[in-house]
Motif scaffolding. Structure first.
Motif, PDB file in Angstrom:
ATOM      1  N   GLY A  22       0.822  -1.214   0.000  1.00 18.67           N
ATOM      2  CA  GLY A  22       0.000   0.000   0.000  1.00 18.67           C
ATOM      3  C   GLY A  22       0.849   1.254   0.000  1.00 18.67           C
ATOM      4  O   GLY A  22       0.523   2.247   0.649  1.00 18.67           O
ATOM      5  N   GLY A  23       1.952   1.237  -0.757  1.00 19.94           N
ATOM      6  CA  GLY A  23       2.694   2.480  -0.993  1.00 19.94           C
ATOM      7  C   GLY A  23       2.066   3.179  -2.201  1.00 19.94           C
ATOM      8  O   GLY A  23       0.918   2.890  -2.579  1.00 19.94           O
ATOM      9  N   GLY A  26       0.943   0.619  -4.852  1.00 19.60           N
ATOM     10  CA  GLY A  26      -0.251  -0.159  -4.510  1.00 19.60           C
ATOM     11  C   GLY A  26      -1.520   0.673  -4.643  1.00 19.60           C
ATOM     12  O   GLY A  26      -2.497   0.246  -5.271  1.00 19.60           O
ATOM     13  N   GLU A  46      -1.824  -4.271   3.103  1.00 24.34           N
ATOM     14  CA  GLU A  46      -0.645  -3.487   3.484  1.00 24.34           C
ATOM     15  C   GLU A  46      -0.365  -3.693   4.962  1.00 24.34           C
ATOM     16  O   GLU A  46      -1.247  -4.075   5.734  1.00 24.34           O
ATOM     17  CB  GLU A  46      -0.789  -2.006   3.143  1.00 24.34           C
ATOM     18  N   ILE A  50       5.302  -2.567   8.566  1.00 28.08           N
ATOM     19  CA  ILE A  50       6.411  -2.431   7.611  1.00 28.08           C
ATOM     20  C   ILE A  50       6.493  -0.996   7.068  1.00 28.08           C
ATOM     21  O   ILE A  50       7.570  -0.427   6.946  1.00 28.08           O
ATOM     22  CB  ILE A  50       6.251  -3.448   6.451  1.00 28.08           C
ATOM     23  N   ALA A  58       8.321  14.114  -6.464  1.00 30.59           N
ATOM     24  CA  ALA A  58       8.367  14.921  -7.684  1.00 30.59           C
ATOM     25  C   ALA A  58       7.920  14.062  -8.850  1.00 30.59           C
ATOM     26  O   ALA A  58       8.268  12.888  -8.939  1.00 30.59           O
ATOM     27  CB  ALA A  58       9.792  15.418  -7.929  1.00 30.59           C
ATOM     28  N   LYS A 192       0.386  -8.660   7.552  1.00 25.71           N
ATOM     29  CA  LYS A 192       1.745  -8.852   7.041  1.00 25.71           C
ATOM     30  C   LYS A 192       1.810 -10.199   6.323  1.00 25.71           C
ATOM     31  O   LYS A 192       1.473 -11.238   6.926  1.00 25.71           O
ATOM     32  CB  LYS A 192       2.694  -8.825   8.238  1.00 25.71           C
ATOM     33  N   VAL A 193       2.215 -10.153   5.061  1.00 23.93           N
ATOM     34  CA  VAL A 193       2.333 -11.398   4.303  1.00 23.93           C
ATOM     35  C   VAL A 193       3.576 -12.140   4.787  1.00 23.93           C
ATOM     36  O   VAL A 193       4.673 -11.566   4.799  1.00 23.93           O
ATOM     37  CB  VAL A 193       2.445 -11.105   2.789  1.00 23.93           C
ATOM     38  N   PHE A 227      10.994  -2.743  -2.669  1.00 22.85           N
ATOM     39  CA  PHE A 227      12.271  -3.263  -3.184  1.00 22.85           C
ATOM     40  C   PHE A 227      12.398  -4.793  -3.132  1.00 22.85           C
ATOM     41  O   PHE A 227      12.990  -5.396  -4.005  1.00 22.85           O
ATOM     42  CB  PHE A 227      13.434  -2.656  -2.389  1.00 22.85           C
ATOM     43  N   LEU A 230       8.301  -9.206  -2.928  1.00 22.71           N
ATOM     44  CA  LEU A 230       7.876 -10.353  -2.122  1.00 22.71           C
ATOM     45  C   LEU A 230       7.322 -11.501  -2.971  1.00 22.71           C
ATOM     46  O   LEU A 230       7.611 -12.666  -2.720  1.00 22.71           O
ATOM     47  CB  LEU A 230       6.777  -9.823  -1.188  1.00 22.71           C
ATOM     48  N   ALA A 252      20.667   6.784  -0.440  1.00 20.12           N
ATOM     49  CA  ALA A 252      20.101   8.131  -0.372  1.00 20.12           C
ATOM     50  C   ALA A 252      19.824   8.476   1.081  1.00 20.12           C
ATOM     51  O   ALA A 252      19.666   7.594   1.931  1.00 20.12           O
ATOM     52  CB  ALA A 252      18.813   8.203  -1.186  1.00 20.12           C
ATOM     53  N   LEU A 321      18.319   5.385   2.938  1.00 22.86           N
ATOM     54  CA  LEU A 321      17.675   4.411   2.050  1.00 22.86           C
ATOM     55  C   LEU A 321      18.771   3.768   1.204  1.00 22.86           C
ATOM     56  O   LEU A 321      19.750   4.440   0.865  1.00 22.86           O
ATOM     57  CB  LEU A 321      16.674   5.107   1.120  1.00 22.86           C
ATOM     58  N   GLY A 340       5.964  -0.636  -9.484  1.00 23.57           N
ATOM     59  CA  GLY A 340       6.653   0.154  -8.458  1.00 23.57           C
ATOM     60  C   GLY A 340       8.028  -0.410  -8.179  1.00 23.57           C
ATOM     61  O   GLY A 340       8.655  -1.054  -9.033  1.00 23.57           O
ATOM     62  N   THR A 352      11.071   9.859 -12.470  1.00 21.14           N
ATOM     63  CA  THR A 352      10.365   8.947 -13.375  1.00 21.14           C
ATOM     64  C   THR A 352       9.685   7.752 -12.706  1.00 21.14           C
ATOM     65  O   THR A 352       8.906   7.062 -13.354  1.00 21.14           O
ATOM     66  CB  THR A 352      11.353   8.401 -14.428  1.00 21.14           C
ATOM     67  N   ILE A 354       7.381   7.246 -10.355  1.00 21.17           N
ATOM     68  CA  ILE A 354       5.914   7.220 -10.255  1.00 21.17           C
ATOM     69  C   ILE A 354       5.329   7.096 -11.662  1.00 21.17           C
ATOM     70  O   ILE A 354       4.336   6.402 -11.885  1.00 21.17           O
ATOM     71  CB  ILE A 354       5.396   8.456  -9.491  1.00 21.17           C
TER      72      ILE A 354
HETATM   73  C1  LIG Z   1      15.523   8.088  -2.418  1.00 21.39           C
HETATM   74  C2  LIG Z   1      14.331   7.965  -3.301  1.00 21.39           C
HETATM   75  C3  LIG Z   1      13.738   9.099  -3.843  1.00 21.39           C
HETATM   76  C4  LIG Z   1      12.653   8.995  -4.704  1.00 21.39           C
HETATM   77  N1  LIG Z   1      12.114  10.108  -5.288  1.00 21.39           N
HETATM   78  C5  LIG Z   1      11.158   9.972  -6.226  1.00 21.39           C
HETATM   79  C6  LIG Z   1      10.625  11.095  -6.901  1.00 21.39           C
HETATM   80  O1  LIG Z   1      10.958  12.230  -6.621  1.00 21.39           O
HETATM   81  N2  LIG Z   1       9.713  10.880  -7.860  1.00 21.39           N
HETATM   82  C7  LIG Z   1       9.283   9.628  -8.197  1.00 21.39           C
HETATM   83  O2  LIG Z   1       8.476   9.481  -9.116  1.00 21.39           O
HETATM   84  N3  LIG Z   1       9.711   8.557  -7.510  1.00 21.39           N
HETATM   85  C8  LIG Z   1      10.644   8.701  -6.564  1.00 21.39           C
HETATM   86  N4  LIG Z   1      11.087   7.597  -5.899  1.00 21.39           N
HETATM   87  C9  LIG Z   1      10.463   6.313  -6.130  1.00 21.39           C
HETATM   88  C10 LIG Z   1       9.152   6.259  -5.350  1.00 21.39           C
HETATM   89  O3  LIG Z   1       9.379   6.489  -4.001  1.00 21.39           O
HETATM   90  C11 LIG Z   1       8.485   4.899  -5.550  1.00 21.39           C
HETATM   91  O4  LIG Z   1       8.397   4.602  -6.907  1.00 21.39           O
HETATM   92  C12 LIG Z   1       7.094   4.908  -4.992  1.00 21.39           C
HETATM   93  O5  LIG Z   1       7.061   5.388  -3.693  1.00 21.39           O
HETATM   94  C13 LIG Z   1       6.488   3.547  -5.050  1.00 21.39           C
HETATM   95  O6  LIG Z   1       6.961   2.733  -4.024  1.00 21.39           O
HETATM   96  P1  LIG Z   1       6.233   1.340  -3.834  1.00 21.39           P
HETATM   97  O7  LIG Z   1       4.800   1.580  -3.575  1.00 21.39           O
HETATM   98  O8  LIG Z   1       6.590   0.461  -4.973  1.00 21.39           O
HETATM   99  O9  LIG Z   1       6.967   0.725  -2.577  1.00 21.39           O
HETATM  100  P2  LIG Z   1       6.828   1.086  -0.965  1.00 21.39           P
HETATM  101  O10 LIG Z   1       6.542   2.511  -0.751  1.00 21.39           O
HETATM  102  O11 LIG Z   1       8.032   0.498  -0.363  1.00 21.39           O
HETATM  103  O12 LIG Z   1       5.555   0.283  -0.552  1.00 21.39           O
HETATM  104  C14 LIG Z   1       5.604  -1.104  -0.298  1.00 21.39           C
HETATM  105  C15 LIG Z   1       4.322  -1.518   0.376  1.00 21.39           C
HETATM  106  O13 LIG Z   1       4.335  -2.911   0.528  1.00 21.39           O
HETATM  107  C16 LIG Z   1       3.978  -3.222   1.854  1.00 21.39           C
HETATM  108  N5  LIG Z   1       4.607  -4.484   2.227  1.00 21.39           N
HETATM  109  C17 LIG Z   1       5.897  -4.841   2.076  1.00 21.39           C
HETATM  110  N6  LIG Z   1       6.096  -6.069   2.575  1.00 21.39           N
HETATM  111  C18 LIG Z   1       4.905  -6.497   3.039  1.00 21.39           C
HETATM  112  C19 LIG Z   1       4.461  -7.666   3.671  1.00 21.39           C
HETATM  113  N7  LIG Z   1       5.290  -8.678   3.965  1.00 21.39           N
HETATM  114  N8  LIG Z   1       3.165  -7.761   3.995  1.00 21.39           N
HETATM  115  C20 LIG Z   1       2.293  -6.748   3.727  1.00 21.39           C
HETATM  116  N9  LIG Z   1       2.669  -5.610   3.140  1.00 21.39           N
HETATM  117  C21 LIG Z   1       3.947  -5.490   2.802  1.00 21.39           C
HETATM  118  C22 LIG Z   1       4.479  -2.063   2.687  1.00 21.39           C
HETATM  119  O14 LIG Z   1       3.834  -1.979   3.920  1.00 21.39           O
HETATM  120  C23 LIG Z   1       4.122  -0.916   1.768  1.00 21.39           C
HETATM  121  O15 LIG Z   1       2.773  -0.577   1.938  1.00 21.39           O
HETATM  122  C24 LIG Z   1      12.142   7.705  -4.993  1.00 21.39           C
HETATM  123  C25 LIG Z   1      12.685   6.577  -4.400  1.00 21.39           C
HETATM  124  C26 LIG Z   1      13.775   6.687  -3.564  1.00 21.39           C
HETATM  125  C27 LIG Z   1      14.361   5.457  -2.938  1.00 21.39           C
END
Ligand SMILES: Cc1cc2nc3c(=O)[nH]c(=O)nc-3n(C[C@H](O)[C@H](O)[C@H](O)COP(=O)(O)OP(=O)(O)OC[C@H]3O[C@@H](n4cnc5c(N)ncnc54)[C@H](O)[C@@H]3O)c2cc1C
Length: 508
Positions: A22-23, A26, A46, A50, A58, A192-193, A227, A230, A252, A321, A340, A352, A354
């Motif tokens: 749920g980032g 999600g 979500e 975690i 941005a 939590k999975v 990252f 899973l 970072a 990070l 993601g 890029t 998002i």
């Molecule tokens: C330093 C940095 C700067 C960035 N800046 C930008 C930017 O300016 N612009 C841009 O477009 N992108 C940027 N990004 C990328 C951006 O942050 C991600 O693309 C975006 O947040 C998507 O993340 P996500 O949802 O894939 O992962 P996450 O935010 O990591 O979400 C993962 C989700 O999975 C859940 N989860 C994980 N494991 C389990 C489990 N076992 N059971 C249940 N739930 C679980 C977590 O709780 C969470 O809800 C940046 C990334 C980094 C590292």
């Protein structure tokens, strides 16, 4: 929607979708899936324990279309996310120390006499005109003046050449999309999975197991778990292609700071000794970070550099990070699609990530499977994803490869490294005469490539001979006129703050 809701589903239709994570990825996926026909149940798991990565503030212009497609009102969205508007990215110290150039969104000049604008500009530059190309782009000129207004729909005005994106608070954006999705039927599961079960017969994912013992099954699984990947990696071993030999930054630090001056309608990326620092203005605070290569600096030095570069008081401790730049070899495996961070990572130099989520969602929707999971669809998804990741990768590498800095080991290393062959060819073609070889649906336009090439001193030896069709002096007058119109238009636009205060400030 009503028609879709009442139509019977295909006999092999997907009936259950389970999003894990749920980032931003999600909840963007969940929001987009509210447009699936009724009868397809969408759940999202979500884990508060975690949490999410919590950065990613941005964006680039296609997000405007994503929100519009969902029917999201822009002003409400900006209010809810403490957002600001973005007209481009300013790059500081990249080509040489002391340099400053803008990669603006929106159109740059206009093609004339059947010749691309940058070729006219090039010919004038080769004749001695020092005007930077960004002076012909309303987005860039307005950004530098701190002005903002959305593009006009009237193609006869230069205001139609504007394009914008957003800066926003990542946590507030996820919350906004969560409310949006839940109100439209997406079911959120807190948990939590801890395990993934594969079907014996074909290795497809059957269900996931939560820490409290619950099992959730589905037809289609979307891995938005960040990252770790899973499902896509830990359960399905999709493989990871590591690109850190081209993009050596692997860490970072992120820190918010107090706002100081006016809200700039652009992101700033400042090159540092072993990486670069971002600055993202939000209504209530500024987001800052330092992306760096651990092989070339220490965490302590990176932290000191980040804090020294802040314009306002830090509002928290810098948060570390770690990442490995690259892409998942197969982003769709059997009945699991990764979106993601689980699908790969490219540093946020051109904002890029998002967008890569958004385009992954569009690809999935365009190739939405039945329970037969036709391999042709999967193959096409993976092929398109690979191409897009590689195109974005090349554009990001260009910023490093095109440096003339030699003040640290890091800059000497990236300037000397071999770039991917696809990028080397592109650079050679541009150097020869400002030409391009681009696929029609590439993310970055020629204007974007020209902004970075010229901003970092990669200048063609020649220009398109067809640009010589207009006498030099006549073209100089035309260009001066265009600059004047752009300047005047930008000066008449409201300041960024005024625009936000009028349209999109949350109640005090
Ligand atoms: C330093 C940095 C700067 C960035 N800046 C930008 C930017 O300016 N612009 C841009 O477009 N992108 C940027 N990004 C990328 C951006 O942050 C991600 O693309 C975006 O947040 C998507 O993340 P996500 O949802 O894939 O992962 P996450 O935010 O990591 O979400 C993962 C989700 O999975 C859940 N989860 C994980 N494991 C389990 C489990 N076992 N059971 C249940 N739930 C679980 C977590 O709780 C969470 O809800 C940046 C990334 C980094 C590292």
């Amino acid at each position: 929607m009503t028609l879709l809701a009442s139509a019977p589903l295909h006999p092999d239709a997907i009936r259950e979708v389970l999003i894990v994570g749920g980032g931003t990825a999600g909840w963007m996926t969940a929001a987009a899936m509210t447009r699936l026909p009724a009868g397809i149940r969408v759940r999202l798991i979500e884990s508060e324990e975690i949490g999410s990565v919590g950065v990613g503030e941005a964006t680039i212009p296609p997000l405007v279309t994503f929100n519009a497609m969902l029917g999201i009102d822009e002003a409400s969205f900006i209010k809810a996310t403490q957002g600001t508007f973005k007209l481009g990215i300013e790059f500081v110290d990249w080509g040489r120390q002391g340099d400053r150039y803008m990669h603006p969104f929106g159109e740059v000049g206009m093609d004339m006499e059947g010749v691309k604008f940058h070729q006219h500009w090039l010919r004038q530059a080769q004749g001695g005109d020092p005007t930077p190309i960004e002076d012909y782009c309303l987005s860039a000129v307005a950004a530098r003046l701190g002005r903002f207004t959305p593009a006009s729909s009237d193609p006869r005005t230069v205001l139609a050449s504007l394009r914008h994106a957003y800066h926003f608070d990542a946590a507030l954006y996820a919350g906004f999309l969560r409310r949006f999705s839940e109100a439209r039927g997406v079911e959120r599961v807190e948990g939590k999975v801890v395990g993934v079960s594969l079907r014996d017969s074909d290795g497809f994912i059957e269900s996931v197991r939560l820490a409290d013992g619950r099992r959730l099954d589905a037809d289609l699984f979307i891995d938005c778990s960040g990252f770790r990947g899973l499902l896509i990696e830990e359960a399905l071993a999709a493989g990871y292609e590591d690109w850190s030999h081209w993009l050596p930054c692997d860490r970072a630090l992120a820190v918010p700071s107090a706002n100081t001056g006016p809200l700039t309608p652009f992101t700033r990326a400042t090159a540092d000794r072993a990486g670069w620092r971002w600055r993202i203005p939000l209504q209530q605070r500024t987001g800052n970070g330092h992306v760096y290569a651990s092989a070339f600096t220490t965490d302590e030095d990176a932290r000191a550099s980040l804090l020294a570069g802040l314009e306002g008081e830090p509002l928290a401790e810098p948060r570390p990070l770690r990442f490995t730049t690259g892409r998942r070899r197969r982003q769709w495996v059997r009945n699991c699609v990764s979106l993601g961070l689980s699908s790969g990572f490219l540093e946020p130099l051109e904002s890029t990530s998002i967008h890569l989520i958004q385009s992954g969602i569009s690809r999935l929707m365009a190739l939405f499977p039945t329970r037969r999971f036709d391999p042709v669809l999967i193959d096409q998804f993976n092929r398109l994803s690979q191409t897009q990741f590689e195109q974005v990768r090349d554009f990001i590498i260009l910023h490093y490869k095109a440096t003339q800095r030699d003040d640290t080991d890091f800059w000497r290393h990236v300037a000397a490294m071999d770039a991917p062959e696809s990028l080397e060819r592109r650079i050679a073609l541009f150097r020869a005469g400002g030409r391009f070889m681009r696929d029609g649906d590439e993310l970055f336009s020629e204007a974007s490539w020209v902004a970075v090439f010229t901003g970092q001193h990669i200048l063609p030896q020649d220009h398109d001979p067809l640009a010589d069709g207009v006498p030099y002096a006549a073209m100089a007058r035309k260009l001066a006129g265009l600059r004047g119109i752009i300047r005047k238009t930008a000066e008449a636009m409201p300041t960024h703050e005024t625009f936000i205060a009028r349209c999109c400030q949350p109640p005090a």
